[in-house]
Write a protein that holds these residues in place. Structure first.
Motif, PDB file in Angstrom:
ATOM      1  N   PHE A 137       1.158  -1.294  -0.049  1.00  0.00           N
ATOM      2  CA  PHE A 137      -0.036  -0.141  -0.242  1.00  0.00           C
ATOM      3  C   PHE A 137       0.860   1.367  -0.075  1.00  0.00           C
ATOM      4  CE2 PHE A 137      -3.605  -2.650   2.383  1.00  0.00           C
ATOM      5  CZ  PHE A 137      -4.184  -2.873   1.051  1.00  0.00           C
ATOM      6  N   LEU A 138       2.236   1.527  -0.047  1.00  0.00           N
ATOM      7  CA  LEU A 138       3.116   2.266   0.567  1.00  0.00           C
ATOM      8  C   LEU A 138       3.294   2.902  -1.556  1.00  0.00           C
ATOM      9  CD1 LEU A 138       6.096   1.559   2.869  1.00  0.00           C
ATOM     10  CD2 LEU A 138       3.942   3.084   2.774  1.00  0.00           C
ATOM     11  N   PRO A 139       3.073   4.510  -1.624  1.00  0.00           N
ATOM     12  CA  PRO A 139       3.808   4.610  -2.694  1.00  0.00           C
ATOM     13  C   PRO A 139       4.711   4.431  -3.393  1.00  0.00           C
ATOM     14  CG  PRO A 139       2.631   6.072  -1.700  1.00  0.00           C
ATOM     15  CD  PRO A 139       3.239   4.867  -0.774  1.00  0.00           C
ATOM     16  N   ALA A 140       5.526   4.190  -4.676  1.00  0.00           N
ATOM     17  CA  ALA A 140       6.581   3.081  -5.274  1.00  0.00           C
ATOM     18  C   ALA A 140       7.336   5.179  -4.729  1.00  0.00           C
ATOM     19  CB  ALA A 140       6.254   3.426  -6.564  1.00  0.00           C
ATOM     20  N   GLY A 141       8.232   4.105  -4.318  1.00  0.00           N
ATOM     21  CA  GLY A 141       9.267   5.089  -4.066  1.00  0.00           C
ATOM     22  C   GLY A 141       9.372   5.137  -2.829  1.00  0.00           C
ATOM     23  N   THR A 142       8.681   5.028  -1.877  1.00  0.00           N
ATOM     24  CA  THR A 142       8.257   4.982  -0.605  1.00  0.00           C
ATOM     25  C   THR A 142       9.327   3.779   0.340  1.00  0.00           C
ATOM     26  OG1 THR A 142       6.318   6.546  -0.821  1.00  0.00           O
ATOM     27  CG2 THR A 142       7.124   6.158   1.443  1.00  0.00           C
ATOM     28  N   SER A 143       9.826   4.273   1.390  1.00  0.00           N
ATOM     29  CA  SER A 143      10.573   3.389   2.325  1.00  0.00           C
ATOM     30  C   SER A 143       9.442   3.063   3.891  1.00  0.00           C
ATOM     31  CB  SER A 143      11.855   4.061   2.661  1.00  0.00           C
ATOM     32  OG  SER A 143      11.821   4.945   3.775  1.00  0.00           O
ATOM     33  N   VAL A 144      10.210   2.258   4.186  1.00  0.00           N
ATOM     34  CA  VAL A 144       8.954   2.255   5.337  1.00  0.00           C
ATOM     35  C   VAL A 144       9.248   3.306   6.556  1.00  0.00           C
ATOM     36  CG1 VAL A 144       8.610   0.967   7.834  1.00  0.00           C
ATOM     37  CG2 VAL A 144       8.618   0.163   5.308  1.00  0.00           C
ATOM     38  N   ASP A 145      11.180   3.672   6.643  1.00  0.00           N
ATOM     39  CA  ASP A 145      11.004   4.751   7.296  1.00  0.00           C
ATOM     40  C   ASP A 145      10.647   6.552   6.641  1.00  0.00           C
ATOM     41  OD1 ASP A 145      12.734   3.578   8.833  1.00  0.00           O
ATOM     42  OD2 ASP A 145      14.543   3.853   7.622  1.00  0.00           O
ATOM     43  N   GLU A 146      10.685   6.204   5.758  1.00  0.00           N
ATOM     44  CA  GLU A 146      10.425   7.550   5.463  1.00  0.00           C
ATOM     45  C   GLU A 146       8.572   7.738   5.779  1.00  0.00           C
ATOM     46  OE1 GLU A 146      12.073   8.627   1.698  1.00  0.00           O
ATOM     47  OE2 GLU A 146      10.612   6.812   1.321  1.00  0.00           O
ATOM     48  N   CYS A 147       7.715   6.554   5.566  1.00  0.00           N
ATOM     49  CA  CYS A 147       6.153   6.403   5.563  1.00  0.00           C
ATOM     50  C   CYS A 147       6.043   6.546   7.128  1.00  0.00           C
ATOM     51  CB  CYS A 147       5.727   5.337   5.317  1.00  0.00           C
ATOM     52  SG  CYS A 147       4.147   4.812   5.957  1.00  0.00           S
ATOM     53  N   THR A 148       6.945   6.496   7.908  1.00  0.00           N
ATOM     54  CA  THR A 148       7.127   6.375   9.326  1.00  0.00           C
ATOM     55  C   THR A 148       7.453   7.294  10.519  1.00  0.00           C
ATOM     56  OG1 THR A 148       8.252   3.994   9.944  1.00  0.00           O
ATOM     57  CG2 THR A 148       8.472   5.495  11.467  1.00  0.00           C
ATOM     58  N   ASP A 149       8.208   8.346   9.314  1.00  0.00           N
ATOM     59  CA  ASP A 149       8.808   9.484  10.148  1.00  0.00           C
ATOM     60  C   ASP A 149       7.506  10.611   9.644  1.00  0.00           C
ATOM     61  OD1 ASP A 149      11.558   8.964  10.262  1.00  0.00           O
ATOM     62  OD2 ASP A 149      12.045  10.444   8.408  1.00  0.00           O
ATOM     63  N   GLN A 150       6.861  10.490   8.815  1.00  0.00           N
ATOM     64  CA  GLN A 150       5.832  11.475   7.505  1.00  0.00           C
ATOM     65  C   GLN A 150       4.600  11.102   9.197  1.00  0.00           C
ATOM     66  OE1 GLN A 150       5.926  14.109   6.127  1.00  0.00           O
ATOM     67  NE2 GLN A 150       7.776  13.772   5.884  1.00  0.00           N
ATOM     68  N   TYR A 151       4.475   9.842   9.621  1.00  0.00           N
ATOM     69  CA  TYR A 151       3.397   9.688  10.202  1.00  0.00           C
ATOM     70  C   TYR A 151       3.486  10.394  11.489  1.00  0.00           C
ATOM     71  CZ  TYR A 151      -0.306   6.828   7.507  1.00  0.00           C
ATOM     72  OH  TYR A 151      -1.385   7.049   6.708  1.00  0.00           O
ATOM     73  N   THR A 152       5.077   9.728  11.588  1.00  0.00           N
ATOM     74  CA  THR A 152       5.145  10.561  13.343  1.00  0.00           C
ATOM     75  C   THR A 152       5.071  12.118  13.513  1.00  0.00           C
ATOM     76  OG1 THR A 152       6.764   8.720  13.550  1.00  0.00           O
ATOM     77  CG2 THR A 152       6.941  11.005  15.332  1.00  0.00           C
ATOM     78  N   LYS A 153       5.296  12.720  12.013  1.00  0.00           N
ATOM     79  CA  LYS A 153       4.745  14.283  12.117  1.00  0.00           C
ATOM     80  C   LYS A 153       3.769  14.377  12.408  1.00  0.00           C
ATOM     81  CE  LYS A 153       9.451  15.016   9.495  1.00  0.00           C
ATOM     82  NZ  LYS A 153       9.660  15.574   7.787  1.00  0.00           N
ATOM     83  N   CYS A 154       2.664  13.712  11.914  1.00  0.00           N
ATOM     84  CA  CYS A 154       1.208  13.357  11.696  1.00  0.00           C
ATOM     85  C   CYS A 154       0.775  13.968  12.902  1.00  0.00           C
ATOM     86  CB  CYS A 154       0.748  12.702  10.622  1.00  0.00           C
ATOM     87  SG  CYS A 154      -1.005  13.289  10.594  1.00  0.00           S
TER      88      CYS A 154
END
Length: 94
Positions: free
Chosen positions: A39-56
């Motif tokens: 379900f992650l957009p192409a090219g998005t890592s788990v770490d990038e996703c985690t950072d963005q959700y943490t900020k949110c």
């Protein structure tokens, strides 16, 4: 499922400049599950996703964060990716 991907993409494209530190445990679990379900957009890592959700989640009030975390944790218990996605679509917050 499409709504879930859109929500992930929106969170990842938002630039939220916040400071503070909440643990990333639930956010990381969410992103790992999203990655497992493709379900992650192409090219998005788990770490990038985690950072963005943490900020949110840092931007949420404590009550909103508790609701988001409880809802997300319930969804993470879902066995199928479809059920997980449908569940997360109903979670308030990020």
């Amino acid at each position: 499922m499409k709504t879930f991907r859109i929500r992930i993409a929106l969170v990842l494209t938002c630039s939220i400049a916040l400071s503070g530190c909440f643990g990333a445990a639930t956010e990381e679990q969410l992103c790992e599950r999203a990655d497992e379900c493709n379900f992650l957009p192409a090219g998005t890592s788990v770490d990038e996703c985690t950072d963005q959700y943490t900020k949110c989640t840092e931007a949420l009030t404590s009550s909103e964060r508790a609701d988001w975390e409880n809802g997300t944790e319930a969804c993470l218990k879902m066995q199928s990716c479809t059920n997980f996605s449908n569940c997360y679509d109903a979670v308030p917050g990020c």
